[in-house]
Design a protein around this motif. Sequence first.
Motif, short mmCIF file in Angstrom:
data_model
loop_
_atom_site.label_atom_id
_atom_site.label_comp_id
_atom_site.label_asym_id
_atom_site.label_seq_id
_atom_site.Cartn_x
_atom_site.Cartn_y
_atom_site.Cartn_z
N ALA A 98 0.44 1.03 -0.06
CA ALA A 98 0.98 0.01 -0.96
C ALA A 98 0.21 -1.28 -0.76
O ALA A 98 0.02 -1.73 0.38
CB ALA A 98 2.46 -0.22 -0.69
N LEU A 99 -0.28 -1.85 -1.85
CA LEU A 99 -0.98 -3.13 -1.81
C LEU A 99 -0.21 -4.13 -2.65
O LEU A 99 0.11 -3.87 -3.82
CB LEU A 99 -2.40 -2.99 -2.37
N ASN A 100 0.10 -5.26 -2.06
CA ASN A 100 0.74 -6.37 -2.77
C ASN A 100 -0.27 -7.51 -2.85
O ASN A 100 -0.60 -8.13 -1.84
CB ASN A 100 1.99 -6.83 -2.02
N ILE A 101 -0.78 -7.76 -4.04
CA ILE A 101 -1.76 -8.83 -4.24
C ILE A 101 -1.01 -9.99 -4.87
O ILE A 101 -0.66 -9.95 -6.05
CB ILE A 101 -2.93 -8.37 -5.14
N GLU A 102 -0.75 -11.00 -4.06
CA GLU A 102 0.06 -12.12 -4.53
C GLU A 102 -0.73 -13.01 -5.49
O GLU A 102 -1.92 -12.81 -5.72
CB GLU A 102 0.58 -12.92 -3.33
N GLN A 103 -0.06 -14.00 -6.02
CA GLN A 103 -0.64 -14.85 -7.06
C GLN A 103 -1.99 -15.43 -6.65
O GLN A 103 -2.13 -15.99 -5.57
CB GLN A 103 0.32 -16.00 -7.40
N SER A 104 -2.99 -15.22 -7.51
CA SER A 104 -4.35 -15.77 -7.38
C SER A 104 -5.14 -15.17 -6.23
O SER A 104 -6.28 -15.60 -5.99
CB SER A 104 -4.31 -17.30 -7.24
N ALA A 105 -4.61 -14.18 -5.53
CA ALA A 105 -5.38 -13.53 -4.46
C ALA A 105 -6.36 -12.53 -5.07
O ALA A 105 -6.16 -12.01 -6.17
CB ALA A 105 -4.44 -12.83 -3.49
N HIS A 106 -7.44 -12.26 -4.34
CA HIS A 106 -8.50 -11.35 -4.81
C HIS A 106 -8.88 -10.44 -3.65
O HIS A 106 -9.35 -10.91 -2.61
CB HIS A 106 -9.71 -12.16 -5.29
N THR A 107 -8.70 -9.13 -3.86
CA THR A 107 -8.97 -8.15 -2.82
C THR A 107 -9.87 -7.05 -3.35
O THR A 107 -9.68 -6.57 -4.47
CB THR A 107 -7.66 -7.51 -2.31
N LEU A 108 -10.85 -6.66 -2.54
CA LEU A 108 -11.70 -5.50 -2.83
C LEU A 108 -11.44 -4.47 -1.75
O LEU A 108 -11.67 -4.74 -0.57
CB LEU A 108 -13.17 -5.89 -2.89
N LEU A 109 -10.97 -3.30 -2.14
CA LEU A 109 -10.64 -2.23 -1.21
C LEU A 109 -11.63 -1.08 -1.38
O LEU A 109 -11.89 -0.64 -2.51
CB LEU A 109 -9.22 -1.72 -1.46
N THR A 110 -12.15 -0.60 -0.27
CA THR A 110 -13.00 0.59 -0.31
C THR A 110 -12.79 1.39 0.96
O THR A 110 -11.92 1.07 1.78
CB THR A 110 -14.49 0.20 -0.50
N THR A 111 -13.56 2.46 1.12
CA THR A 111 -13.43 3.33 2.28
C THR A 111 -14.81 3.53 2.92
O THR A 111 -15.83 3.47 2.25
CB THR A 111 -12.86 4.70 1.87
N PRO A 112 -14.84 3.78 4.24
CA PRO A 112 -16.13 4.00 4.90
C PRO A 112 -16.72 5.38 4.68
O PRO A 112 -17.89 5.62 5.00
CB PRO A 112 -15.80 3.77 6.38
N GLY A 113 -15.92 6.31 4.18
CA GLY A 113 -16.40 7.67 3.96
C GLY A 113 -15.52 8.39 2.95
O GLY A 113 -14.52 7.86 2.46
N ALA A 114 -15.91 9.61 2.65
CA ALA A 114 -15.15 10.41 1.69
C ALA A 114 -13.81 10.83 2.28
O ALA A 114 -13.67 11.05 3.49
CB ALA A 114 -15.95 11.64 1.30
N ASN A 115 -12.82 10.93 1.41
CA ASN A 115 -11.54 11.53 1.79
C ASN A 115 -11.62 13.03 1.52
O ASN A 115 -12.44 13.48 0.72
CB ASN A 115 -10.39 10.90 1.00
N ARG A 116 -10.73 13.79 2.18
CA ARG A 116 -10.79 15.25 2.04
C ARG A 116 -9.39 15.85 1.97
O ARG A 116 -8.53 15.50 2.77
CB ARG A 116 -11.55 15.87 3.22
N PHE A 117 -9.21 16.76 1.04
CA PHE A 117 -8.05 17.64 1.02
C PHE A 117 -8.53 19.01 1.47
O PHE A 117 -9.29 19.67 0.75
CB PHE A 117 -7.44 17.74 -0.39
#
Length: 321
Positions: A98-117
């Motif tokens: 869960a990500l809560n980006i409050e008013q006027s905030a700026h977030t870039l989310l990424t991952t260091p590697g591939a996810n796997r199922f």
Amino acid sequence: MSALLIPEKTMATDDTLMNQHNLASPLVPLSPTLKNQWLASLELTFCHSAQGTQLHRTTRKGPLSVQKAFYPEGRDCAHVYLLHPPAGIVSGDELHLALNIEQSAHTLLTTPGANRFYRARDDFSIGDPQQLQVGHYYLKENAILENLPLETLIYEGAHAINQVDIHMTRSSVYLGWDISCLGSPLTNKPFELGRFTQLNRLYVDDKLVFHDRIAITPENQLLHKAAGLANHSVFATFIVAAPQALAEASQRKLLVTELREKIIDLEAQRKVSVTDIGGVLVIRYLGHHSEECKQYFNALWQTARPACINKPALKPRIWYT
């Protein structure tokens, strides 16, 4: 421009199963704890202040975390890397973000590697929630979230669900993609007996404006049908949502033209398309190579970002390692 074969709204075959995964809270597990089951949850809140965007609060359980926020392009944009040390999801595992980006905030989310199922256990029934990853993203006024994970590998025999719900306002901006890779074609292990559901939902001011769902099963044969994936092992969706910045049809038309020109420059017309769906720009990839898809999406992100948030794109440093 060649149209992709993925339907804009592909209905799954098991509505009951998917309704079980319409979460009110991403931190509540969906199923009772089973032996050897990992229930991981992470909730992050980002706030904006005179010091820029900051990771204000973290609540976590299980093997899902972040280290700290990085600021390669200044304090206004926090780059965060999502860490999952097991690097894969097996039968019974659930990941809730869960990500809560409050008013006027700026977030870039990424991952260091591939996810796997990984391949599911044989002692689960078809109706069981076997392997689950759910993301709930909440954007307040003038908030920006760029959700740019690396690819997700779904191995033969997996029984997996990947769900993304975005809740934003008209003044916020969401740029995000998912890249799904089915089976292991290079090792001659096609995705024949596995089950995978991808669900993307986008809400603007609590109104559902985009609903995109595809369920790949042995019974419906969507992996092979021309109206499905037409035997392609990699499919991906890139959502560009900026209701205020791209409010006018003329603005969206101009950006679509620029994106299509970039697609032509990349000679990707037969693999990538872009469509304006009710004010949301949806970019599709259908092919066989995740690295190729990431190259295309990165180039298109560099075109879309300045138009939506008036900032040039800066690749996360983790992508260079």
